[in-house]
Design a protein around this motif. Structure first.
Motif, PDB file in Angstrom:
ATOM      1  N   CYS A 529       0.819  -1.214   0.083  1.00  0.00           N
ATOM      2  CA  CYS A 529       0.016   0.288   0.172  1.00  0.00           C
ATOM      3  C   CYS A 529       0.792   1.312   0.079  1.00  0.00           C
ATOM      4  O   CYS A 529       0.286   2.419  -0.332  1.00  0.00           O
ATOM      5  N   ARG A 530       2.266   1.185   0.533  1.00  0.00           N
ATOM      6  CA  ARG A 530       2.828   2.209   0.687  1.00  0.00           C
ATOM      7  C   ARG A 530       3.490   2.659  -0.749  1.00  0.00           C
ATOM      8  O   ARG A 530       3.690   3.752  -0.963  1.00  0.00           O
ATOM      9  N   VAL A 531       3.797   1.529  -1.463  1.00  0.00           N
ATOM     10  CA  VAL A 531       4.437   2.071  -2.898  1.00  0.00           C
ATOM     11  C   VAL A 531       3.209   2.132  -3.855  1.00  0.00           C
ATOM     12  O   VAL A 531       3.587   1.980  -4.851  1.00  0.00           O
ATOM     13  N   GLY A 532       2.128   2.117  -3.452  1.00  0.00           N
ATOM     14  CA  GLY A 532       0.885   2.117  -4.519  1.00  0.00           C
ATOM     15  C   GLY A 532       0.309   1.004  -5.136  1.00  0.00           C
ATOM     16  O   GLY A 532      -0.316   1.083  -6.221  1.00  0.00           O
ATOM     17  N   LYS A 533       0.995  -0.341  -4.524  1.00  0.00           N
ATOM     18  CA  LYS A 533       0.620  -1.483  -5.377  1.00  0.00           C
ATOM     19  C   LYS A 533      -0.656  -2.146  -4.393  1.00  0.00           C
ATOM     20  O   LYS A 533      -0.349  -3.177  -3.675  1.00  0.00           O
ATOM     21  N   VAL A 534      -1.699  -1.680  -4.531  1.00  0.00           N
ATOM     22  CA  VAL A 534      -2.776  -1.949  -3.849  1.00  0.00           C
ATOM     23  C   VAL A 534      -3.352  -3.247  -4.315  1.00  0.00           C
ATOM     24  O   VAL A 534      -4.028  -4.152  -3.290  1.00  0.00           O
ATOM     25  N   THR A 535      -3.402  -3.638  -5.486  1.00  0.00           N
ATOM     26  CA  THR A 535      -3.830  -4.954  -6.065  1.00  0.00           C
ATOM     27  C   THR A 535      -3.059  -6.164  -5.489  1.00  0.00           C
ATOM     28  O   THR A 535      -3.454  -6.761  -5.187  1.00  0.00           O
ATOM     29  N   SER A 536      -1.677  -5.847  -5.611  1.00  0.00           N
ATOM     30  CA  SER A 536      -0.790  -7.098  -4.679  1.00  0.00           C
ATOM     31  C   SER A 536      -1.191  -7.037  -3.195  1.00  0.00           C
ATOM     32  O   SER A 536      -1.121  -8.119  -2.890  1.00  0.00           O
ATOM     33  N   ALA A 537      -1.611  -6.012  -2.773  1.00  0.00           N
ATOM     34  CA  ALA A 537      -1.993  -5.900  -1.219  1.00  0.00           C
ATOM     35  C   ALA A 537      -3.138  -6.823  -1.073  1.00  0.00           C
ATOM     36  O   ALA A 537      -3.193  -7.441  -0.010  1.00  0.00           O
ATOM     37  N   LEU A 538      -4.175  -6.637  -1.967  1.00  0.00           N
ATOM     38  CA  LEU A 538      -5.374  -7.292  -1.783  1.00  0.00           C
ATOM     39  C   LEU A 538      -5.094  -8.861  -2.135  1.00  0.00           C
ATOM     40  O   LEU A 538      -5.647  -9.885  -1.569  1.00  0.00           O
ATOM     41  N   ARG A 539      -3.886  -9.134  -3.020  1.00  0.00           N
ATOM     42  CA  ARG A 539      -3.739 -10.586  -3.243  1.00  0.00           C
ATOM     43  C   ARG A 539      -3.239 -11.251  -2.099  1.00  0.00           C
ATOM     44  O   ARG A 539      -3.452 -12.307  -1.603  1.00  0.00           O
ATOM     45  N   GLY A 557      -6.889  -1.570   8.306  1.00  0.00           N
ATOM     46  CA  GLY A 557      -6.710  -0.112   8.199  1.00  0.00           C
ATOM     47  C   GLY A 557      -5.701  -0.003   7.141  1.00  0.00           C
ATOM     48  O   GLY A 557      -5.771   1.077   6.477  1.00  0.00           O
ATOM     49  N   ALA A 558      -4.818  -0.679   7.150  1.00  0.00           N
ATOM     50  CA  ALA A 558      -3.665  -0.824   5.850  1.00  0.00           C
ATOM     51  C   ALA A 558      -4.170  -0.595   4.472  1.00  0.00           C
ATOM     52  O   ALA A 558      -4.178   0.227   3.734  1.00  0.00           O
ATOM     53  N   LEU A 559      -5.233  -1.718   4.336  1.00  0.00           N
ATOM     54  CA  LEU A 559      -5.886  -1.935   3.066  1.00  0.00           C
ATOM     55  C   LEU A 559      -6.858  -0.582   2.707  1.00  0.00           C
ATOM     56  O   LEU A 559      -7.111  -0.131   1.797  1.00  0.00           O
ATOM     57  N   VAL A 560      -7.647  -0.199   3.823  1.00  0.00           N
ATOM     58  CA  VAL A 560      -8.619   0.742   3.695  1.00  0.00           C
ATOM     59  C   VAL A 560      -7.796   2.144   3.100  1.00  0.00           C
ATOM     60  O   VAL A 560      -8.172   2.728   2.297  1.00  0.00           O
ATOM     61  N   SER A 561      -6.729   2.286   3.926  1.00  0.00           N
ATOM     62  CA  SER A 561      -5.956   3.665   3.682  1.00  0.00           C
ATOM     63  C   SER A 561      -5.169   3.405   2.193  1.00  0.00           C
ATOM     64  O   SER A 561      -5.187   4.609   1.444  1.00  0.00           O
ATOM     65  N   GLY A 562      -4.729   2.251   1.819  1.00  0.00           N
ATOM     66  CA  GLY A 562      -4.415   2.189   0.522  1.00  0.00           C
ATOM     67  C   GLY A 562      -5.377   2.278  -0.671  1.00  0.00           C
ATOM     68  O   GLY A 562      -4.958   3.043  -1.723  1.00  0.00           O
ATOM     69  N   LEU A 563      -6.537   1.730  -0.387  1.00  0.00           N
ATOM     70  CA  LEU A 563      -7.819   1.814  -1.280  1.00  0.00           C
ATOM     71  C   LEU A 563      -7.975   3.600  -1.444  1.00  0.00           C
ATOM     72  O   LEU A 563      -8.256   3.669  -2.541  1.00  0.00           O
ATOM     73  N   CYS A 564      -8.267   4.017  -0.389  1.00  0.00           N
ATOM     74  CA  CYS A 564      -8.533   5.371  -0.413  1.00  0.00           C
ATOM     75  C   CYS A 564      -7.385   6.290  -1.203  1.00  0.00           C
ATOM     76  O   CYS A 564      -7.853   7.018  -2.111  1.00  0.00           O
ATOM     77  N   LYS A 565      -6.195   5.988  -1.037  1.00  0.00           N
ATOM     78  CA  LYS A 565      -5.316   6.556  -1.807  1.00  0.00           C
ATOM     79  C   LYS A 565      -5.161   6.415  -3.281  1.00  0.00           C
ATOM     80  O   LYS A 565      -4.854   7.170  -3.984  1.00  0.00           O
ATOM     81  N   ASP A 566      -5.708   5.050  -3.508  1.00  0.00           N
ATOM     82  CA  ASP A 566      -5.780   4.864  -4.832  1.00  0.00           C
ATOM     83  C   ASP A 566      -7.297   5.146  -5.718  1.00  0.00           C
ATOM     84  O   ASP A 566      -7.696   4.598  -6.650  1.00  0.00           O
ATOM     85  N   SER A 567      -7.936   6.128  -4.715  1.00  0.00           N
ATOM     86  CA  SER A 567      -9.349   6.547  -5.228  1.00  0.00           C
ATOM     87  C   SER A 567     -10.292   5.171  -5.358  1.00  0.00           C
ATOM     88  O   SER A 567     -11.217   5.363  -6.255  1.00  0.00           O
ATOM     89  N   ARG A 568     -10.212   4.263  -4.784  1.00  0.00           N
ATOM     90  CA  ARG A 568     -11.204   2.859  -4.668  1.00  0.00           C
ATOM     91  C   ARG A 568     -11.862   2.804  -3.544  1.00  0.00           C
ATOM     92  O   ARG A 568     -11.888   2.032  -2.775  1.00  0.00           O
TER      93      ARG A 568
END
Length: 696
Positions: A529-539, A557-568
């Motif tokens: 999530c920090r590097v913007g690879k939210v799809t990898s994080a979800l996997r 929380g980490a996923l929610v924040s990452g998805l928010c940054k990715d506008s998802r």
């Protein structure tokens, strides 16, 4: 090629004598008819052998005691000749008595030809039972010098000389192999038994079950127990005790309950040792309540718990923080006339008090031990030292180490680990390395915990290169890193946004069949999530759930924040609601990030609905922070909605929030909004709240 190959060279003739190698084996050992070319005959024995045989025969008649005290100097060749001659002239019992006398003496104990000659001589007399006894002696003796495999080949070679392999000899060989640590060899022998005309009996199975139990190979134990049941073989209480202990140590408690039921069905009631092992396993996994239920069942069956049973329960209670109840049970032991607390009991109580930072009570128990005549062991001192180190009392920890030495109780690597960890927590890493050198000078080797402590400290200091050097040293030293070591490194690299190294370590621990923990998965998810690879994080999150690892609020929380940054936002909202459905409390960052992103997109009503499921305290704090953040960013309308909701619900408002909102109104030329709020506060029965105190 079959596992049991027959010896080709040197041939068995070698073990009888170097003369007449091509002659039949039986003729060399025990001539059946008179012949001019016998090796040893009654008509022409070597004089010394003849004298020895006469002496042995006479001594045998006087009794075994006299034979055992007999002192005769013989060469290897004389012993071989004597045992063959005695069998021919005096019979199998005299020959066997001489054999027993000889094999306890070092010069004959590992002389293979002597055993083979004795066995073949007895076979020639038709006494196969005593010949098997010789083979058993041979297996035990040669296992002492690491020559068991050679002996087993000879046992199978003896079949060609008329000595079949008995199941009793084979079982003894299995026991000797297991006792020598040759488990794989024992497995091969066991597997080849049917092919060699023998079928494992209950003793064979018990031997292999015991071997697997000692190695903790519970799946193999379970497999053999099923076979035992299918074939109708019985197992005794000793074997059951080994199985119970092995399964309990692995935490397979449900399987142990099934075994208890099976034991009762076959008339083997679990004993105190079995119940104590089960109680200890339950307590170690935190199921102390269930441990007490087993105790009740145990007492109901007429069994009386001993000090080890009580110690297991005391240790379990201390580990879950029920120290007061543990101490009551401890006092019950103190007042008992049957059992008194032992060193392990005191150590468990000391550990409980150290965990709660009640170090004065822990020290009091140490003094009490001495008064009762008990000597604290290394584990006792290490437990107390660890407690002081965690509390930051390093000076007292050093004093206890000196006290250990004066009590002739040497610190082990666990003791040093406790102090090293305490020094690292204080930031005194150089002192930790000096102490480690002291331990090394005393012959102690770093274990995986030492390495993990130092790796963790270097990771905290962002010294990732030094941490990896220690990791490589750890592997080279044969200290296998566990999942916690890998998690420490993975977490450090994820924080540095070095996902290439994190992925490499993660894949490596999977190849080693280490099971990633919640922290391992969460670190990887947070890193992606920090590097913007939210799809990898979800996997990674999906793998986590598939492997039965429950995510906590930090993971979500980490996923929610990452998805928010990715506008998802819709995906983030779904995860947020799933977290609430599981009874998890969203962290403050998750709540604020998701609500703020919706407000930015003019979806304040959605943001408001997201926070409805929070309790009043969480909602109030979140709303106050949102008002300040939204106001600072110029989203005055969204901030105004939350501030009005605060006033509607609580009839109070945080003074800092109020000032921040008013300033935001002025900066954005929303004077009327600021005026309306001020008027509402002045007219209504409202108040300012600051630090949980009301200021009117």
């Amino acid at each position: 090629m079959r596992f049991f190959r027959r010896l080709r060279a040197p041939h068995i003739h070698y073990y009888i004598g170097r003369t007449n190698k091509t002659r039949p084996f039986a003729d060399l050992v025990f001539p059946r008819q008179p012949s001019q070319d016998r090796i040893f005959t009654p008509q022409s024995p070597p004089p010394t052998v003849s004298e020895v045989c006469n002496l042995i025969s006479q001594t045998y008649e006087d009794g075994d005691q006299k034979l055992r005290s007999l002192h005769v100097d013989l060469t290897d060749e004389q012993a071989v000749a004597a045992v063959a001659l005695l069998a021919q002239t005096e019979g199998s019992m005299v020959a066997l008595s001489f054999f027993r006398w000889a094999v306890v003496r070092p010069q004959f104990r590992h002389f293979l030809r002597f055993y083979v000659t004795a066995a073949c001589s007895l076979v020639g007399l038709g006494n196969l039972e005593k010949a098997q006894e010789v083979m058993s002696f041979m297996a035990v003796s040669f296992s002492e010098v690491g020559r068991l495999k050679e002996v087993v080949d000879m046992v199978f070679e003896m079949r060609s000389q008329g000595l079949p392999i008995s199941i009793h000899t084979m079982n003894l060989v299995l026991r000797v192999a297991v006792g020598s640590g040759l488990i794989e060899y024992a497995e091969q022998l066991f597997a080849e038994m049917p092919a060699n005309g023998m079928y494992p009996n209950s003793c064979s199975f018990k031997t292999m079950i015991a071997a697997y139990c000692r190695q903790g190979r519970v799946s193999d134990v379970e497999r053999l127990l099923r076979t035992v049941e299918e074939r109708g073989h019985g197992i005794d209480n000793v074997t059951c005790t080994l199985v119970v202990d092995a399964f309990c140590k692995k935490g397979y408690v449900s399987w142990v309950f099934r075994l208890f039921r099976k034991m009762l069905e076959i008339g083997l009631a679990p004993n105190v040792i079995n119940y104590t092992a089960l109680i200890d396993a339950l307590c170690k996994r935190g199921s102390v309540k269930q441990g007490f239920q087993v105790l009740e069942e145990m007492v109901g069956r007429g069994l009386k718990p001993n000090v080890y049973t009580h110690t297991a329960l005391i240790d379990g209670l201390c580990k879950i923080g029920w120290t007061d109840r543990a101490f009551r049970l401890f006092l019950k032991l103190v007042r008992s006339n049957s059992y008194k607390p032992n060193v392990c009991t005191y150590t468990a109580m000391i550990g409980g008090y150290c965990k709660e930072s009640k170090l004065n009570r822990a020290e009091m128990l140490l003094s009490r031990m001495r008064e009762q005549g008990l000597t604290p062991n290394t584990n006792t001192y290490t437990t107390l030292i660890d407690g002081h180190c965690k509390a930051g009392n390093l000076e007292r920890a050093y004093e206890l180490m000196d006290q250990m030495t004066s009590d002739s109780c040497l610190p082990n690597i666990c003791t040093y680990n406790a102090v090293i960890h305490g020094l690292c927590k204080k930031g005194r890493i150089q002192e930790a390395y000096r102490l480690l050198q002291v331990a090394s000078n005393k012959g102690l080797q770093m274990d995986k915990f030492t390495y993990t402590i130092l790796i963790s400290e270097h990771c905290k200091r962002d010294h990732s290169s030094r941490a990896m050097e220690l990791f490589d040293e750890m592997v080279d030293a044969g200290c296998h890193p566990d999942i916690h070591t890998y998690t420490t490194l993975i977490s450090a690299f994820c924080k540095q946004r070095n996902m290439v190294e994190s992925e490499r370590l993660f894949e490596r621990c999977l190849k080693l069949e280490l099971v990633p923990t919640k922290q391992t998965y969460t670190s990887m998810i947070g890193g992606y999530c920090r590097v913007g690879k939210v799809t990898s994080a979800l996997r990674v999150f999906e793998k986590m759930i598939q492997h039965g690892c429950s995510a906590d609020a930090i993971t979500y929380g980490a996923l929610v924040s990452g998805l928010c940054k990715d506008s998802r936002l819709d995906e983030a909202r779904a995860l947020y609601e799933a977290m609430l459905d599981k009874g998890l409390v969203p962290c403050e960052v998750s709540r604020i990030t998701l609500a703020y992103e919706y407000c930015k997109r003019q979806k304040s009503n959605v943001a408001l609905s997201l926070l409805e499921r929070l309790d009043k305290k969480q909602w109030t704090r979140t709303a106050n922070i949102l008002v300040r953040k939204l106001g600072f960013e110029g989203h005055v309308d969204a901030a105004g909605m939350f501030i009005n909701k605060l006033l509607d619900e609580d009839h109070s408002i945080d003074r800092i929030t109020y000032i921040a909102f008013i300033n935001a109104c002025y900066e954005n030329n929303r004077y009327s909004t600021a005026s309306e709020l001020s008027e509402r506060i002045s007219k209504g029965a409202l108040s300012f709240v600051k630090d949980n105190s009301t200021i009117t």
